[in-house]
Design an enzyme around this catalytic site. Structure first.
Site, PDB file in Angstrom:
ATOM      1  N   ASP A  10      15.788  15.055 -16.608  1.00 53.37           N
ATOM      2  CA  ASP A  10      15.895  16.076 -17.649  1.00 53.37           C
ATOM      3  C   ASP A  10      15.393  17.392 -17.067  1.00 53.37           C
ATOM      4  OD1 ASP A  10      13.169  15.969 -17.621  1.00 53.37           O
ATOM      5  OD2 ASP A  10      12.948  15.063 -19.613  1.00 53.37           O
TER       6      ASP A  10
ATOM      7  N   HIS B 124      11.557   8.122  -7.786  1.00 53.55           N
ATOM      8  CA  HIS B 124      10.288   8.816  -7.513  1.00 53.55           C
ATOM      9  C   HIS B 124       9.249   7.791  -7.057  1.00 53.55           C
ATOM     10  CE1 HIS B 124       7.255  11.940  -7.908  1.00 53.55           C
ATOM     11  NE2 HIS B 124       6.481  11.013  -8.445  1.00 53.55           N
TER      12      HIS B 124
ATOM     13  N   ARG C 271      15.405  19.790  -3.833  1.00 52.25           N
ATOM     14  CA  ARG C 271      15.564  21.012  -4.612  1.00 52.25           C
ATOM     15  C   ARG C 271      15.306  20.706  -6.081  1.00 52.25           C
ATOM     16  NH1 ARG C 271      18.302  25.264  -2.485  1.00 52.25           N
ATOM     17  NH2 ARG C 271      18.923  25.948  -4.557  1.00 52.25           N
ATOM     18  N   ILE C 272      14.770  21.696  -6.772  1.00 47.89           N
ATOM     19  CA  ILE C 272      14.628  21.542  -8.215  1.00 47.89           C
ATOM     20  C   ILE C 272      15.978  21.880  -8.824  1.00 47.89           C
ATOM     21  CG2 ILE C 272      13.528  22.502 -10.282  1.00 47.89           C
ATOM     22  CD1 ILE C 272      11.042  22.953  -8.508  1.00 47.89           C
TER      23      ILE C 272
ATOM     24  N   SER D  49      17.133   6.743   3.460  1.00 56.95           N
ATOM     25  CA  SER D  49      17.012   5.277   3.427  1.00 56.95           C
ATOM     26  C   SER D  49      17.438   4.718   2.064  1.00 56.95           C
ATOM     27  CB  SER D  49      15.593   4.830   3.793  1.00 56.95           C
ATOM     28  OG  SER D  49      14.697   5.113   2.747  1.00 56.95           O
ATOM     29  N   ASN D  50      17.204   5.459   1.002  1.00 52.64           N
ATOM     30  CA  ASN D  50      17.694   5.001  -0.307  1.00 52.64           C
ATOM     31  C   ASN D  50      19.218   5.023  -0.355  1.00 52.64           C
ATOM     32  OD1 ASN D  50      15.588   4.320  -2.482  1.00 52.64           O
ATOM     33  ND2 ASN D  50      14.697   6.108  -1.458  1.00 52.64           N
TER      34      ASN D  50
ATOM     35  N   ARG E 127      19.115  29.746  -8.132  1.00 48.13           N
ATOM     36  CA  ARG E 127      19.304  28.290  -8.138  1.00 48.13           C
ATOM     37  C   ARG E 127      20.464  27.881  -9.039  1.00 48.13           C
ATOM     38  NH1 ARG E 127      14.934  25.422  -9.987  1.00 48.13           N
ATOM     39  NH2 ARG E 127      13.596  27.170 -10.449  1.00 48.13           N
TER      40      ARG E 127
HETATM   41  C1  GRF Z   1      11.739   8.562  -1.354  1.00 43.76           C
HETATM   42  O1  GRF Z   1      10.397   8.200  -1.230  1.00 43.76           O
HETATM   43  C2  GRF Z   1      12.064   8.935  -2.780  1.00 43.76           C
HETATM   44  O2  GRF Z   1      11.318   8.222  -3.703  1.00 43.76           O
HETATM   45  C3  GRF Z   1      11.672  10.395  -2.827  1.00 43.76           C
HETATM   46  O3  GRF Z   1      12.066  10.903  -1.573  1.00 43.76           O
HETATM   47  C4  GRF Z   1      12.064   9.858  -0.609  1.00 43.76           C
HETATM   48  C5  GRF Z   1      13.431   9.837   0.002  1.00 43.76           C
HETATM   49  O4  GRF Z   1      13.501   8.927   1.061  1.00 43.76           O
HETATM   50  N1  GRF Z   1      12.305  11.050  -3.956  1.00 43.76           N
HETATM   51  P1  GRF Z   1      14.904   8.577   1.725  1.00 43.76           P
HETATM   52  O5  GRF Z   1      15.521   9.888   2.181  1.00 43.76           O
HETATM   53  O6  GRF Z   1      15.738   7.882   0.703  1.00 43.76           O
HETATM   54  O7  GRF Z   1      14.575   7.672   2.895  1.00 43.76           O
END
Ligand code: GRF
Length: 216
Positions: A144, A112, A94-95, A15-16, A68
């Site tokens: 970082d 985040h 993933r880290i 969604s982002n 990794r």
């Molecule tokens: C979001 O809540 C973001 O803050 C976190 O993982 C989620 C990803 O959501 N890092 P989407 O895949 O962007 O819908």
């Protein structure tokens, strides 16, 4: 102004990513989405990218258990091939290792869903409720080598309501994520982000976060 070439790294619903695509299409975000990369073949985010004719690449993590760095070296190759200038982690589960971070110093952003440094890690909306926090929100920061520790670019604040569930709080925070991620990328694109130690200063002296103060 030259538009920076962006890569968005995802693992899930995206969604982002969608908000970034929409803002680019609306013209409120001036960047070129060069590639969307997922470690999961079935991530819905890849489909979202394809619908907008954006290159969507699955970089499988199979065979990279305990390696990794090698996986990240593969990512670096893919990103360089496409002349990517800014990497946006958006639900990439993933880290990432110094191999990727050193290849793109101060050029990797993450979103985040808490007000860092409170509640780094996973399931942080539930943690905020269980802790009894009255406010939570979201943070866009440079990545970082720590876990959710990099210099903070923008935060947005939302209230935590007495009857909130993990889902209802996540939804309230997500709405703000969709705004501040594009805003942070736009500031990067305009060359306005100056990193001074732990602090990110806006080059034009303006405050970056006033507009996101409290969002019911
Ligand atoms: C979001 O809540 C973001 O803050 C976190 O993982 C989620 C990803 O959501 N890092 P989407 O895949 O962007 O819908």
């Amino acid at each position: 102004m030259k538009k920076p070439k962006l890569a968005v790294l995802v693992s899930g619903r995206g969604s982002n990513l969608q908000a970034i695509i929409d803002n680019i299409e609306k013209g409120t975000l001036s960047a070129e989405l060069a590639v969307v990369i997922s470690d999961q073949a079935d991530a819905y985010a890849l489909e979202r990218a394809r619908k907008h004719n954006i290159p969507a690449v699955h970089v499988s993590a199979k065979g990279f258990k305990g390696k990794r760095d090698d996986y990240d070296a593969l990512l670096v190759k893919e990103l360089r091939k496409r002349n990517v200038e800014l990497i946006c982690l958006a639900g990439f589960m993933r880290i990432i290792t110094p191999t990727l971070i050193k290849a793109f110093p101060n050029r990797i952003l993450n979103i985040h869903p808490s007000l860092l440094p409170a509640f780094p890690g996973l399931h942080v909306q539930k943690k905020a409720i269980d802790h009894g926090a009255k406010f939570s929100g979201c943070t866009v920061h440079f990545v970082d080598e720590g876990m959710d520790t990099g210099p903070i670019i923008i935060q947005a604040v939302v209230p935590v309501l007495d009857n909130d569930t993990e889902d209802s709080l996540s939804e309230r925070i997500l709405k703000q994520e969709h705004k501040i991620y594009s805003r942070a990328i736009q500031l990067f694109a305009e060359g306005k982000l100056k990193v001074e130690g732990r602090r990110v200063i806006l080059a034009d002296g303006k405050q970056s976060t006033d507009e996101f103060l409290i969002n019911p």
